[in-house]
Motif scaffolding. Structure first.
Motif, short mmCIF file in Angstrom:
data_model
loop_
_atom_site.label_atom_id
_atom_site.label_comp_id
_atom_site.label_asym_id
_atom_site.label_seq_id
_atom_site.Cartn_x
_atom_site.Cartn_y
_atom_site.Cartn_z
N MET A 264 0.88 -1.41 -0.15
CA MET A 264 -0.21 -0.07 0.26
C MET A 264 1.01 0.89 -0.09
O MET A 264 0.60 2.34 -0.54
N LEU A 265 1.83 0.98 0.43
CA LEU A 265 3.02 2.04 0.58
C LEU A 265 3.88 3.32 -0.80
O LEU A 265 3.44 3.90 -0.99
N VAL A 266 3.48 1.95 -1.53
CA VAL A 266 4.17 1.74 -2.56
C VAL A 266 3.30 2.21 -3.82
O VAL A 266 3.64 3.17 -4.47
N VAL A 267 2.14 1.97 -4.02
CA VAL A 267 1.17 2.33 -4.23
C VAL A 267 0.74 3.96 -4.12
O VAL A 267 0.89 4.35 -4.80
N PHE A 268 1.30 4.36 -2.89
CA PHE A 268 0.90 5.75 -2.41
C PHE A 268 1.69 6.79 -2.48
O PHE A 268 1.47 7.95 -3.43
N ILE A 269 2.47 5.74 -2.69
CA ILE A 269 4.20 6.71 -2.98
C ILE A 269 3.96 7.23 -4.20
O ILE A 269 4.76 8.19 -5.15
N GLY A 270 4.22 5.77 -5.16
CA GLY A 270 3.21 6.02 -6.57
C GLY A 270 2.78 7.11 -7.06
O GLY A 270 2.95 7.68 -8.01
N ILE B 234 1.94 9.77 -5.82
CA ILE B 234 1.96 10.95 -4.84
C ILE B 234 3.32 11.59 -5.73
O ILE B 234 2.84 12.55 -6.52
N LEU B 235 3.80 10.96 -5.95
CA LEU B 235 4.90 11.15 -7.56
C LEU B 235 4.17 11.01 -8.81
O LEU B 235 4.93 12.18 -9.08
N LEU B 236 3.23 11.21 -9.38
CA LEU B 236 2.69 10.76 -10.36
C LEU B 236 2.21 12.92 -10.24
O LEU B 236 1.94 13.26 -11.01
N TYR B 237 1.43 12.60 -8.48
CA TYR B 237 0.68 13.89 -8.45
C TYR B 237 1.96 15.44 -8.68
O TYR B 237 1.31 15.99 -9.45
N PHE C 219 3.89 19.86 -11.96
CA PHE C 219 5.30 20.68 -12.03
C PHE C 219 5.04 20.88 -13.11
O PHE C 219 5.34 21.92 -13.67
N THR C 220 5.01 19.65 -14.55
CA THR C 220 4.39 20.29 -16.05
C THR C 220 3.41 21.07 -16.37
O THR C 220 3.49 21.43 -17.21
N GLY C 221 2.41 21.13 -15.49
CA GLY C 221 1.65 21.69 -15.94
C GLY C 221 1.89 22.98 -15.43
O GLY C 221 1.42 24.45 -16.27
N ASN C 222 2.05 23.40 -14.40
CA ASN C 222 2.42 25.10 -13.82
C ASN C 222 3.68 25.22 -14.93
O ASN C 222 4.29 26.42 -15.25
N LEU C 223 4.74 23.95 -15.30
CA LEU C 223 5.61 24.73 -16.56
C LEU C 223 5.42 25.23 -17.64
O LEU C 223 5.67 25.99 -17.70
#
Length: 304
Positions: free
Chosen positions: A208-214, A216-219, A224-228
């Motif tokens: 579950m931690l791996v999924v949630f961390i993934g 969060i990283l996607l978000y 970052f891509t949108g702001n850029l």
């Protein structure tokens, strides 16, 4: 004085020869007679459906070697008993791989069938010689009394001697023709995980931690891509001289946009109601009129 020097020289020479002989004994050969089955009752069969003894030879190097031209024998006085044929690609053994020879006294069955058999009762001496028929490559002595369907060899492929220089050859627990003698039945890490986490709680939490961390990283990446991309767009607008218009549009709040939308909708509805009260008359042009129809100009026949 000279006598003492000679004595010291002889002692040094003897020690050197002794150490050299010991080091030779401890060195493993490039080819190793790795595993031998003498009495085959219910074990592996050959390509002809026959059961015979077999000899496994192991390439104990990190390069491909060719057995072609070498000799297998069971007689010290006859090192050239069975010449391994040349020109067969199957005798080119890859690094740390095995070759299997059937000791069935039927060389006409193929290149991997020898012209001798193994003694199922007594002791068996087996040796491998170089192509010159004189240089001994490896040898093994299989003692008498080996049970049927049991093999004699080295527990670890190619490792003939232990740290003390003793031979490790013994009756093996498993018969492994053409494969590694040492088989790891289970992964030690899996065994440790079963002991420390029998219910699988830790592995579930970790997953579950791996999924949630993934997620969060996607978000973070998308944010970052949108702001850029937004910053790049603003810079392009600023260069084109339309920054004030873009800012004025971006300063409109949601309430203002909702009010504008409602006003536009109401205006459209009012115009629609007004249009319902308007009567539109369009002139229709026709090529003929009932008043000028030719039907009325026809002559009527008198009735009888």
């Amino acid at each position: 004085m000279m006598t003492k020097v000679k004595q010291i020289g002889f002692v040094v020479l003897a020690i050197t020869l002794l150490l050299g002989s010991c080091s030779k004994k401890k060195n493993n050969s490039s080819w190793v007679i790795n595993e031998v089955l003498v009495n085959n009752k219910t074990n592996m069969i050959d390509e002809y459906g026959e059961r015979n003894g077999w000899i496994e030879i192991y390439n104990n190097t990190a390069k491909t070697q060719d057995l072609g031209g070498m000799y297998l024998t069971t007689d010290k006085n006859n090192p050239k008993m069975y010449p391994i044929p040349l020109g067969d690609v199957r005798t080119q053994i890859k690094p740390y791989q095995h070759a299997l020879f059937w000791a069935d006294d039927k060389p006409f069955h193929g290149n991997f069938h020898t012209n001798f058999k193994l003694d199922t009762i007594g002791e068996n001496y087996i040796a491998l010689y170089e192509a010159d028929g004189k240089t001994l490559v490896d040898e093994i002595v299989v003692p008498a009394g080996i049970p049927a369907d049991k093999t004699f060899g080295y527990p670890v492929d190619g490792i003939k001697y232990d740290e003390e220089g003793n031979l490790t050859a013994t009756i093996l627990e498993r018969v492994t023709p053409g494969s590694n003698n040492k088989i790891i039945a289970e992964n030690p890490k899996i065994i440790d995980l079963k002991q420390n986490d029998p219910w699988g709680i830790m592995i579930t939490i970790t997953s579950m931690l791996v999924v949630f961390i993934g997620l969060i990283l996607l978000y973070l990446v998308f944010n970052f891509t949108g702001n850029l991309s937004k910053n790049i767009t603003q810079k392009r607008v600023a260069k084109s001289g339309k920054l004030s218009a873009a800012r004025s549009e971006s300063q409109l709040s949601g309430e203002v946009l909702a009010a504008i939308s409602a006003a536009i909708l109401e205006l459209k509805e009012e115009q629609h109601d007004m249009e319902n009260t308007v009567l539109t008359i369009q002139q229709v042009k026709r090529h003929y009129s009932p008043w000028s129809s030719k039907i009325y100009t026809l002559r009527q026949l008198p009735r009888k």
